[in-house]
Motif scaffolding. Structure first.
Motif, PDB file in Angstrom:
ATOM      1  N   GLY A 162      30.012 -35.945  -0.141  1.00 14.55           N
ATOM      2  CA  GLY A 162      29.502 -35.231  -0.434  1.00 14.55           C
ATOM      3  C   GLY A 162      27.926 -35.643  -1.490  1.00 14.55           C
ATOM      4  N   PHE A 163      27.108 -36.565  -1.215  1.00 14.27           N
ATOM      5  CA  PHE A 163      26.376 -37.432  -1.526  1.00 14.27           C
ATOM      6  C   PHE A 163      24.926 -36.986  -0.816  1.00 14.27           C
ATOM      7  N   PRO A 164      25.357 -37.829   0.770  1.00 16.48           N
ATOM      8  CA  PRO A 164      24.109 -37.337   1.345  1.00 16.48           C
ATOM      9  C   PRO A 164      24.593 -35.177   1.542  1.00 16.48           C
ATOM     10  N   GLY A 165      25.352 -34.725   1.740  1.00 14.45           N
ATOM     11  CA  GLY A 165      25.500 -33.608   1.842  1.00 14.45           C
ATOM     12  C   GLY A 165      24.430 -32.967   0.805  1.00 14.45           C
ATOM     13  N   GLY A 166      24.938 -32.761  -0.603  1.00 12.62           N
ATOM     14  CA  GLY A 166      24.030 -32.692  -1.619  1.00 12.62           C
ATOM     15  C   GLY A 166      22.919 -33.053  -1.410  1.00 12.62           C
ATOM     16  N   ALA A 167      22.298 -34.220  -1.123  1.00 12.58           N
ATOM     17  CA  ALA A 167      20.979 -34.634  -1.029  1.00 12.58           C
ATOM     18  C   ALA A 167      20.209 -33.976   0.020  1.00 12.58           C
ATOM     19  N   THR A 168      20.963 -33.656   0.816  1.00 14.21           N
ATOM     20  CA  THR A 168      20.594 -32.504   1.833  1.00 14.21           C
ATOM     21  C   THR A 168      19.797 -31.462   1.750  1.00 14.21           C
ATOM     22  N   ILE A 169      20.810 -30.584   0.675  1.00 17.40           N
ATOM     23  CA  ILE A 169      20.465 -29.102   0.407  1.00 17.40           C
ATOM     24  C   ILE A 169      19.294 -29.258  -0.206  1.00 17.40           C
ATOM     25  N   ALA A 170      19.635 -30.523  -1.151  1.00 19.89           N
ATOM     26  CA  ALA A 170      17.992 -30.127  -2.485  1.00 19.89           C
ATOM     27  C   ALA A 170      17.087 -30.235  -1.699  1.00 19.89           C
ATOM     28  N   THR A 171      17.423 -31.101  -0.500  1.00 20.21           N
ATOM     29  CA  THR A 171      16.002 -31.658   0.536  1.00 20.21           C
ATOM     30  C   THR A 171      14.938 -29.781   0.740  1.00 20.21           C
ATOM     31  N   ALA A 172      16.252 -28.534   1.002  1.00 18.08           N
ATOM     32  CA  ALA A 172      16.125 -27.323   1.670  1.00 18.08           C
ATOM     33  C   ALA A 172      15.043 -26.617   0.795  1.00 18.08           C
ATOM     34  N   PHE A 173      15.547 -26.904  -0.495  1.00 20.91           N
ATOM     35  CA  PHE A 173      14.823 -26.445  -1.497  1.00 20.91           C
ATOM     36  C   PHE A 173      13.351 -26.619  -1.835  1.00 20.91           C
ATOM     37  N   LEU A 174      13.496 -28.508  -1.423  1.00 14.43           N
ATOM     38  CA  LEU A 174      11.501 -29.210  -1.620  1.00 14.43           C
ATOM     39  C   LEU A 174      11.145 -28.713  -0.943  1.00 14.43           C
ATOM     40  N   ILE A 175      11.845 -28.064   0.243  1.00 18.52           N
ATOM     41  CA  ILE A 175      10.693 -27.931   1.310  1.00 18.52           C
ATOM     42  C   ILE A 175       9.743 -26.959   1.136  1.00 18.52           C
ATOM     43  N   LEU A 176      10.875 -25.929   0.460  1.00 11.51           N
ATOM     44  CA  LEU A 176      10.409 -24.256  -0.437  1.00 11.51           C
ATOM     45  C   LEU A 176       9.184 -24.667  -1.051  1.00 11.51           C
ATOM     46  N   TYR A 177       9.460 -25.566  -2.196  1.00 14.89           N
ATOM     47  CA  TYR A 177       8.806 -25.478  -3.388  1.00 14.89           C
ATOM     48  C   TYR A 177       7.371 -26.940  -2.527  1.00 14.89           C
ATOM     49  N   MET A 178       6.870 -27.114  -1.058  1.00 13.11           N
ATOM     50  CA  MET A 178       6.070 -27.453  -0.684  1.00 13.11           C
ATOM     51  C   MET A 178       4.931 -26.591  -0.064  1.00 13.11           C
ATOM     52  N   ALA A 179       5.750 -25.860   0.274  1.00 15.83           N
ATOM     53  CA  ALA A 179       4.548 -24.522   1.012  1.00 15.83           C
ATOM     54  C   ALA A 179       4.774 -23.540   0.150  1.00 15.83           C
ATOM     55  N   PHE A 180       5.696 -23.000  -1.195  1.00 15.10           N
ATOM     56  CA  PHE A 180       4.562 -21.546  -1.569  1.00 15.10           C
ATOM     57  C   PHE A 180       4.802 -21.947  -2.952  1.00 15.10           C
ATOM     58  N   VAL A 181       3.493 -21.662  -3.244  1.00 11.77           N
ATOM     59  CA  VAL A 181       3.464 -22.107  -4.680  1.00 11.77           C
ATOM     60  C   VAL A 181       4.099 -21.402  -6.056  1.00 11.77           C
ATOM     61  N   ASP A 182       4.399 -20.246  -5.684  1.00  9.05           N
ATOM     62  CA  ASP A 182       5.275 -19.128  -6.529  1.00  9.05           C
ATOM     63  C   ASP A 182       6.863 -19.745  -6.811  1.00  9.05           C
ATOM     64  N   TYR A 183       7.323 -20.526  -5.957  1.00 11.26           N
ATOM     65  CA  TYR A 183       8.826 -20.494  -5.696  1.00 11.26           C
ATOM     66  C   TYR A 183       9.467 -21.117  -6.532  1.00 11.26           C
ATOM     67  N   GLU A 184      10.403 -20.913  -7.438  1.00  9.11           N
ATOM     68  CA  GLU A 184      10.678 -21.658  -8.334  1.00  9.11           C
ATOM     69  C   GLU A 184      12.918 -21.617  -7.646  1.00  9.11           C
ATOM     70  N   ILE A 185      13.767 -22.546  -8.161  1.00 12.33           N
ATOM     71  CA  ILE A 185      14.542 -22.333  -7.655  1.00 12.33           C
ATOM     72  C   ILE A 185      15.707 -21.260  -8.721  1.00 12.33           C
ATOM     73  N   PRO A 186      16.217 -20.999  -8.470  1.00 13.55           N
ATOM     74  CA  PRO A 186      17.272 -19.673  -9.393  1.00 13.55           C
ATOM     75  C   PRO A 186      18.242 -20.208 -10.326  1.00 13.55           C
ATOM     76  N   HIS A 187      17.504 -20.625 -11.480  1.00 16.69           N
ATOM     77  CA  HIS A 187      18.160 -21.730 -12.522  1.00 16.69           C
ATOM     78  C   HIS A 187      19.625 -20.224 -12.834  1.00 16.69           C
ATOM     79  N   ARG A 188      19.773 -19.448 -12.987  1.00 15.43           N
ATOM     80  CA  ARG A 188      21.092 -18.738 -13.799  1.00 15.43           C
ATOM     81  C   ARG A 188      21.900 -18.810 -12.715  1.00 15.43           C
ATOM     82  N   LEU A 189      21.511 -18.829 -11.925  1.00 14.14           N
ATOM     83  CA  LEU A 189      22.930 -20.405 -10.020  1.00 14.14           C
ATOM     84  C   LEU A 189      23.181 -21.222 -10.519  1.00 14.14           C
ATOM     85  N   PHE A 190      22.148 -21.863 -10.447  1.00  8.79           N
ATOM     86  CA  PHE A 190      22.405 -23.431 -10.195  1.00  8.79           C
ATOM     87  C   PHE A 190      22.897 -23.801 -11.468  1.00  8.79           C
TER      88      PHE A 190
END
Length: 235
Positions: A128-156
């Motif tokens: 669970g820990f490495p798998g969850g960290a890998t998933i978080a990395t996917a969203f970190l990449i989107l933050y790095m690529a796009f200035v207006d990206y935010e995670i879906p807080h209502r879902l998370f």
């Protein structure tokens, strides 16, 4: 001079105690009785092929629950320290074409790989820990690529709470059915997956708990990333 002499005497006393304690251990003999028990009984008692993850989630599942709680407290602390009434992304420059294109292409594959890691934790190295960290990395990449990206807080945010509550609920069901918290009621009661030892549908409640941990770790780490990359809006 006196402090140095006291330090030398203290070290000699500690060294003597250690030597006396180790003198009673026969040289060259394996004294890891607990480890032997795990290795000899892990398949019959947990249905998992990966002994390490079986120990982490089954035999010492309460410790793992404590680790998840520590991560939750850390995430809450980061959110409290960086909390602002109004926040938004303040980045001005988007990533390069390579980063933007690559993030869009790799995002679903990184999510799939992270999911694979925690679903197959009872079969292969992972969990669970490495798998969850890998998933978080996917969203970190989107933050790095796009200035207006935010995670879906209502879902998370609800998903994070439900995953933590699910872990505790699985443990309480074990307490009600068996004799202790996190009793593996799926394996011990029904031997679910006994005929599929070494396959995906095996391992009792270990895949269930690793899925819950993976979702919780992934959402919490993504929330920490969001808190660090958003700043207060000045009116």
């Amino acid at each position: 001079m006196l402090k140095r002499s006291l330090a030398i005497i203290t070290l000699l006393i500690i060294g003597y105690w250690l030597a006396q304690g180790l003198a009673g251990v026969p040289f060259g003999q394996d004294r890891m009785l607990v480890g032997k028990y795990y290795l000899e009984n892990v398949k019959a008692q947990t249905g998992a092929v990966n002994a390490v993850t079986a120990i982490v989630v089954n035999y010492r599942g309460f410790d793992t629950l404590g680790e998840v709680t520590v991560l939750f407290i850390a995430s809450t602390g980061v959110g409290a320290l960086l909390w602002r009434r109004k926040k938004k992304r303040t980045a001005k420059t988007e990533g390069s074409v390579v980063l933007r294109t690559g993030s869009e292409l790799l995002f679903p594959f990184i999510l799939m790989f992270g999911t694979y890691i925690f679903i197959h934790g009872h079969l292969t190295p992972g969990g669970g820990f490495p798998g969850g960290a890998t998933i978080a990395t996917a969203f970190l990449i989107l933050y790095m690529a796009f200035v207006d990206y935010e995670i879906p807080h209502r879902l998370f945010e609800p998903l994070e709470g439900l995953a933590g509550m699910g872990y505790v609920l699985v443990g309480l069901i074990g307490l009600a059915i068996g004799s202790y918290f996190l009793f593996d009621w799926i394996w011990q009661t029904w031997h679910w997956g006994a005929a599929n030892l070494g396959r995906l549908f095996s391992g009792g409640f270990i895949p269930v708990i690793y899925t819950l941990i993976g979702l919780k770790v992934g959402t919490e780490l993504s929330g920490i990333v969001d808190s660090m990359l958003t700043e207060e809006v000045r009116e």
